[in-house]
Motif scaffolding. Sequence first.
Motif, mmCIF file in Angstrom:
data_model
loop_
_atom_site.group_PDB
_atom_site.id
_atom_site.type_symbol
_atom_site.label_atom_id
_atom_site.label_comp_id
_atom_site.label_asym_id
_atom_site.label_seq_id
_atom_site.Cartn_x
_atom_site.Cartn_y
_atom_site.Cartn_z
ATOM 1 N N ARG A 32 0.836 -1.207 0.000
ATOM 2 C CA ARG A 32 0.000 0.000 0.000
ATOM 3 C C ARG A 32 0.869 1.255 0.000
ATOM 4 N N ALA A 33 1.956 1.250 0.789
ATOM 5 C CA ALA A 33 2.854 2.413 0.817
ATOM 6 C C ALA A 33 3.496 2.631 -0.553
ATOM 7 N N LEU A 34 3.908 1.555 -1.205
ATOM 8 C CA LEU A 34 4.479 1.680 -2.543
ATOM 9 C C LEU A 34 3.433 2.187 -3.541
ATOM 10 N N TRP A 35 2.224 1.698 -3.439
ATOM 11 C CA TRP A 35 1.123 2.146 -4.300
ATOM 12 C C TRP A 35 0.913 3.648 -4.170
ATOM 13 N N ARG A 36 0.935 4.123 -2.933
ATOM 14 C CA ARG A 36 0.727 5.554 -2.680
ATOM 15 C C ARG A 36 1.817 6.409 -3.323
ATOM 16 N N HIS A 37 2.988 5.811 -3.528
ATOM 17 C CA HIS A 37 4.099 6.517 -4.184
ATOM 18 C C HIS A 37 4.192 6.158 -5.664
ATOM 19 N N ASN A 38 3.113 5.582 -6.185
ATOM 20 C CA ASN A 38 2.994 5.217 -7.587
ATOM 21 C C ASN A 38 4.040 4.191 -8.026
ATOM 22 N N ASN A 39 4.474 3.354 -7.106
ATOM 23 C CA ASN A 39 5.402 2.270 -7.410
ATOM 24 C C ASN A 39 4.600 0.972 -7.504
ATOM 25 N N THR A 40 4.294 0.582 -8.733
ATOM 26 C CA THR A 40 3.465 -0.597 -8.938
ATOM 27 C C THR A 40 4.224 -1.764 -9.568
ATOM 28 N N ASP A 41 5.465 -1.545 -9.925
ATOM 29 C CA ASP A 41 6.285 -2.588 -10.550
ATOM 30 C C ASP A 41 7.004 -3.372 -9.453
ATOM 31 N N VAL A 42 6.220 -4.028 -8.598
ATOM 32 C CA VAL A 42 6.747 -4.694 -7.406
ATOM 33 C C VAL A 42 6.369 -6.171 -7.453
ATOM 34 N N GLU A 43 7.279 -7.014 -6.986
ATOM 35 C CA GLU A 43 6.990 -8.440 -6.852
ATOM 36 C C GLU A 43 7.227 -8.856 -5.411
ATOM 37 N N MET A 58 11.286 -9.490 -1.955
ATOM 38 C CA MET A 58 10.573 -8.355 -2.533
ATOM 39 C C MET A 58 11.501 -7.711 -3.559
ATOM 40 N N SER A 59 10.923 -7.414 -4.718
ATOM 41 C CA SER A 59 11.752 -6.771 -5.736
ATOM 42 C C SER A 59 11.014 -5.600 -6.350
ATOM 43 N N ILE A 67 14.366 -11.136 2.588
ATOM 44 C CA ILE A 67 14.038 -10.592 3.900
ATOM 45 C C ILE A 67 13.717 -11.698 4.891
ATOM 46 N N GLN A 68 14.410 -11.679 6.004
ATOM 47 C CA GLN A 68 14.067 -12.546 7.129
ATOM 48 C C GLN A 68 13.255 -11.699 8.091
ATOM 49 N N LEU A 69 12.025 -12.096 8.346
ATOM 50 C CA LEU A 69 11.165 -11.363 9.280
ATOM 51 C C LEU A 69 11.281 -11.968 10.666
ATOM 52 N N LYS A 70 11.359 -11.115 11.653
ATOM 53 C CA LYS A 70 11.345 -11.527 13.059
ATOM 54 C C LYS A 70 10.262 -10.715 13.752
ATOM 55 N N VAL A 71 9.605 -11.324 14.717
ATOM 56 C CA VAL A 71 8.517 -10.655 15.420
ATOM 57 C C VAL A 71 8.699 -10.851 16.914
ATOM 58 N N SER A 72 8.509 -9.779 17.668
ATOM 59 C CA SER A 72 8.483 -9.891 19.123
ATOM 60 C C SER A 72 7.416 -8.952 19.664
ATOM 61 N N VAL A 73 7.038 -9.209 20.891
ATOM 62 C CA VAL A 73 5.984 -8.428 21.536
ATOM 63 C C VAL A 73 6.612 -7.289 22.328
ATOM 64 N N GLU A 74 6.022 -6.120 22.193
ATOM 65 C CA GLU A 74 6.463 -4.933 22.920
ATOM 66 C C GLU A 74 6.526 -5.249 24.415
ATOM 67 N N GLY A 75 7.632 -4.868 25.039
ATOM 68 C CA GLY A 75 7.801 -5.120 26.469
ATOM 69 C C GLY A 75 8.311 -6.513 26.794
ATOM 70 N N GLY A 76 8.553 -7.329 25.770
ATOM 71 C CA GLY A 76 9.055 -8.681 25.979
ATOM 72 C C GLY A 76 10.531 -8.683 26.334
ATOM 73 N N LYS A 77 11.033 -9.857 26.647
ATOM 74 C CA LYS A 77 12.423 -10.001 27.101
ATOM 75 C C LYS A 77 13.415 -10.237 25.959
ATOM 76 N N THR A 78 12.923 -10.367 24.743
ATOM 77 C CA THR A 78 13.790 -10.694 23.613
ATOM 78 C C THR A 78 14.827 -9.601 23.394
ATOM 79 N N ASP A 79 16.111 -9.992 23.467
ATOM 80 C CA ASP A 79 17.172 -9.010 23.240
ATOM 81 C C ASP A 79 18.057 -9.379 22.053
ATOM 82 N N SER A 80 17.681 -10.469 21.358
ATOM 83 C CA SER A 80 18.406 -10.864 20.154
ATOM 84 C C SER A 80 17.488 -11.742 19.312
ATOM 85 N N VAL A 81 17.868 -11.911 18.056
ATOM 86 C CA VAL A 81 17.162 -12.822 17.164
ATOM 87 C C VAL A 81 18.199 -13.705 16.486
#
Length: 159
Positions: A32-43, A58-59, A67-81
């Motif tokens: 959606r952010a890319l669309w708003r900037h008229n960038n539609t040539d995305v895969e 993503m290209s 891209i490696q995605l990592k997720v943690s919860v705000e206020g959690g103890k995670t200090d590394s991935v």
Amino acid sequence: MTQIATVGERHYVHSSLRERIVEHVFVGEALRALWRHNNTDVEVLRSEFDAGGYDLVMSYRAIVRHIQLKVSVEGGKTDSVTASLKLMEKPSGCILWIVVADDLEFRSFLWFGNEPRNPLPDIRELKTAHHTKANAAGVKTKRPGQREIPRGAFTRLAS
């Protein structure tokens, strides 16, 4: 009768579901952010099996990000991935750590990577990761192909 997990429990009991939800929302918001900037040539390509150390590709034109995605919860103890050494072999490999609220609203984004067309910074000398679950002998064995990347190595993104 199935017991419903408490609010805090559901983040680790259903962590795979949580990560899939966050991934879907992230992809939608990024497009959606890319669309708003008229960038539609995305895969966007999703990894069926995480053998290469990444979740998404993503290209946009000549720029390709593994891209490696990592997720943690705000206020959690995670200090590394943890990250796979194989991610260093990918063009423009990077890690995006998304911190979410309990309701999965995005709170902050942490970035580890380099400029487009440059590989992930060398992580070989970082601490070797261990399995999260112990084996039958109660030992959490090392994962030689994985490294722990501390929160301090990441850059906080504005959005």
